[in-house]
Write a protein that holds these residues in place. Structure first.
Motif, short mmCIF file in Angstrom:
data_model
loop_
_atom_site.label_atom_id
_atom_site.label_comp_id
_atom_site.label_asym_id
_atom_site.label_seq_id
_atom_site.Cartn_x
_atom_site.Cartn_y
_atom_site.Cartn_z
N MET A 7 0.52 -1.15 0.35
CA MET A 7 -0.05 -0.03 0.32
C MET A 7 1.17 1.18 -0.01
SD MET A 7 -3.37 -1.34 2.38
CE MET A 7 -3.03 0.36 3.25
N LYS A 8 2.10 0.85 0.69
CA LYS A 8 2.51 2.54 0.81
C LYS A 8 3.35 2.40 0.06
CE LYS A 8 6.12 3.97 3.90
NZ LYS A 8 7.42 4.24 5.16
N THR A 9 4.04 1.03 -1.25
CA THR A 9 5.12 1.21 -2.13
C THR A 9 4.76 1.86 -2.49
OG1 THR A 9 6.70 -0.54 -0.72
CG2 THR A 9 6.58 0.34 -3.40
N TYR A 10 3.16 1.34 -3.32
CA TYR A 10 2.72 1.44 -4.63
C TYR A 10 1.80 1.96 -4.73
CZ TYR A 10 5.03 -2.37 -6.04
OH TYR A 10 6.22 -3.26 -6.44
N ARG A 11 1.57 3.48 -3.55
CA ARG A 11 0.71 4.27 -3.12
C ARG A 11 -1.17 3.54 -3.23
NH1 ARG A 11 3.03 8.61 -5.98
NH2 ARG A 11 5.17 8.87 -4.39
N LEU A 12 -0.93 2.03 -2.89
CA LEU A 12 -2.86 1.61 -3.08
C LEU A 12 -3.81 1.81 -2.13
CD1 LEU A 12 -1.80 -1.89 -3.41
CD2 LEU A 12 -2.40 -0.40 -5.74
N PRO A 13 -4.98 1.56 -2.67
CA PRO A 13 -5.62 2.91 -1.65
C PRO A 13 -6.78 1.47 -0.61
CG PRO A 13 -6.95 2.72 -4.08
CD PRO A 13 -5.58 2.50 -4.39
N ASN A 14 -6.84 1.70 0.38
CA ASN A 14 -7.20 0.44 0.72
C ASN A 14 -8.22 0.84 1.80
OD1 ASN A 14 -8.19 -2.94 1.91
ND2 ASN A 14 -6.24 -2.92 2.60
N PRO A 15 -9.70 0.74 2.32
CA PRO A 15 -10.58 0.12 0.63
C PRO A 15 -10.79 0.60 -0.33
CG PRO A 15 -11.91 0.79 3.04
CD PRO A 15 -10.57 0.87 3.64
N SER A 16 -11.65 -0.17 -0.75
CA SER A 16 -10.96 1.05 -2.04
C SER A 16 -13.18 0.22 -2.65
CB SER A 16 -10.24 0.79 -3.26
OG SER A 16 -10.10 1.93 -4.30
N GLU A 19 -14.44 1.61 -9.36
CA GLU A 19 -14.25 2.69 -10.11
C GLU A 19 -13.30 3.60 -9.54
OE1 GLU A 19 -17.76 5.84 -10.92
OE2 GLU A 19 -17.47 5.02 -9.02
N ASP A 20 -13.12 3.27 -8.00
CA ASP A 20 -11.61 4.53 -8.12
C ASP A 20 -10.31 3.81 -8.76
OD1 ASP A 20 -10.16 5.92 -6.61
OD2 ASP A 20 -9.54 4.66 -4.91
N LEU A 21 -10.78 2.58 -8.66
CA LEU A 21 -8.98 1.66 -9.17
C LEU A 21 -8.86 2.49 -10.47
CD1 LEU A 21 -8.89 -1.62 -7.44
CD2 LEU A 21 -7.21 0.03 -7.14
N GLU A 22 -10.18 2.12 -11.50
CA GLU A 22 -9.91 2.65 -13.19
C GLU A 22 -9.82 3.60 -12.62
OE1 GLU A 22 -10.76 0.88 -15.72
OE2 GLU A 22 -11.64 -0.99 -14.88
N MET A 23 -10.65 4.48 -11.90
CA MET A 23 -9.66 6.13 -12.13
C MET A 23 -8.39 6.07 -12.67
SD MET A 23 -12.33 7.56 -13.54
CE MET A 23 -11.99 9.13 -13.03
N ARG A 24 -7.23 5.64 -11.05
CA ARG A 24 -6.29 5.70 -10.96
C ARG A 24 -5.16 4.79 -11.91
NH1 ARG A 24 -5.22 5.94 -4.41
NH2 ARG A 24 -6.77 7.19 -4.15
N PHE A 25 -6.09 3.66 -12.55
CA PHE A 25 -5.02 3.02 -12.50
C PHE A 25 -4.66 2.50 -13.87
CE2 PHE A 25 -3.89 2.36 -7.93
CZ PHE A 25 -2.97 2.21 -8.02
N GLY A 43 -0.76 -2.79 -12.53
CA GLY A 43 0.47 -0.76 -12.19
C GLY A 43 1.69 -1.11 -12.41
N TYR A 44 1.40 0.10 -13.23
CA TYR A 44 3.03 0.19 -13.63
C TYR A 44 3.88 1.05 -11.85
CZ TYR A 44 6.90 1.93 -16.34
OH TYR A 44 8.15 2.02 -17.33
N TYR A 45 5.01 0.99 -11.69
CA TYR A 45 5.95 1.63 -10.66
C TYR A 45 7.43 1.53 -11.62
CZ TYR A 45 7.77 3.14 -6.50
OH TYR A 45 8.91 3.49 -5.50
N TYR A 46 7.51 3.40 -12.13
CA TYR A 46 9.14 3.03 -12.78
C TYR A 46 10.17 2.53 -11.82
CZ TYR A 46 12.34 4.75 -15.96
OH TYR A 46 13.78 5.36 -16.87
N ASN A 47 10.65 1.35 -12.35
CA ASN A 47 12.04 1.30 -12.11
C ASN A 47 13.78 2.18 -12.41
OD1 ASN A 47 10.83 -0.38 -9.11
ND2 ASN A 47 10.67 -2.21 -10.57
N GLY A 48 13.39 2.32 -13.57
CA GLY A 48 14.53 2.71 -14.24
C GLY A 48 14.66 2.09 -16.28
N MET A 49 15.55 2.52 -16.31
CA MET A 49 15.19 1.50 -17.72
C MET A 49 15.92 0.18 -17.91
SD MET A 49 15.00 3.32 -20.99
CE MET A 49 15.72 4.59 -21.46
N ASN A 50 14.95 -0.16 -18.74
CA ASN A 50 14.85 -1.57 -18.65
C ASN A 50 14.68 -2.54 -17.86
OD1 ASN A 50 15.42 -1.21 -22.00
ND2 ASN A 50 17.23 -0.43 -21.52
#
Length: 96
Positions: A7-16, A19-25, A43-50
């Protein structure tokens, strides 16, 4: 990865709600799928090139009855690894 860490790393809402997930992701940043009594998120969480940059989460409905876009859902599992694409992330979520 624990649910709280995810939840903290990927900023995931809980509960949700779905519809809210669709709007965010939705779109380039993620995919949302209804899968029986669960809602799957890639979900996409950029970790660096390649570097693998997709994660997965599985939500479950917290209420009995209709499973519509405004139903309350809660996190059931969050992947502890990043995946190379959204398909691998969804495959992981389907197994949870």
């Amino acid at each position: 990865m624990t649910i709280n860490e995810g939840m903290k790393t990927y900023r995931l809402p809980n509960p949700s709600t779905p519809e809210d997930l669709e709007m965010r992701f939705s779109g380039m940043d993620g995919k949302i799928l209804n899968f029986g009594d669960r809602v799957l998120l890639a979900g996409y969480y950029y970790n660096g090139m390649n570097e693998p940059s997709w994660f997965a989460a599985t939500y479950e409905y917290l209420e009995d009855g209709d499973h519509d876009c405004e139903s309350t859902i809660g996190i059931r599992a969050v992947s502890g690894v990043e995946f190379e694409d959204d398909g691998h992330a969804i495959a992981w979520a389907m197994g949870k």
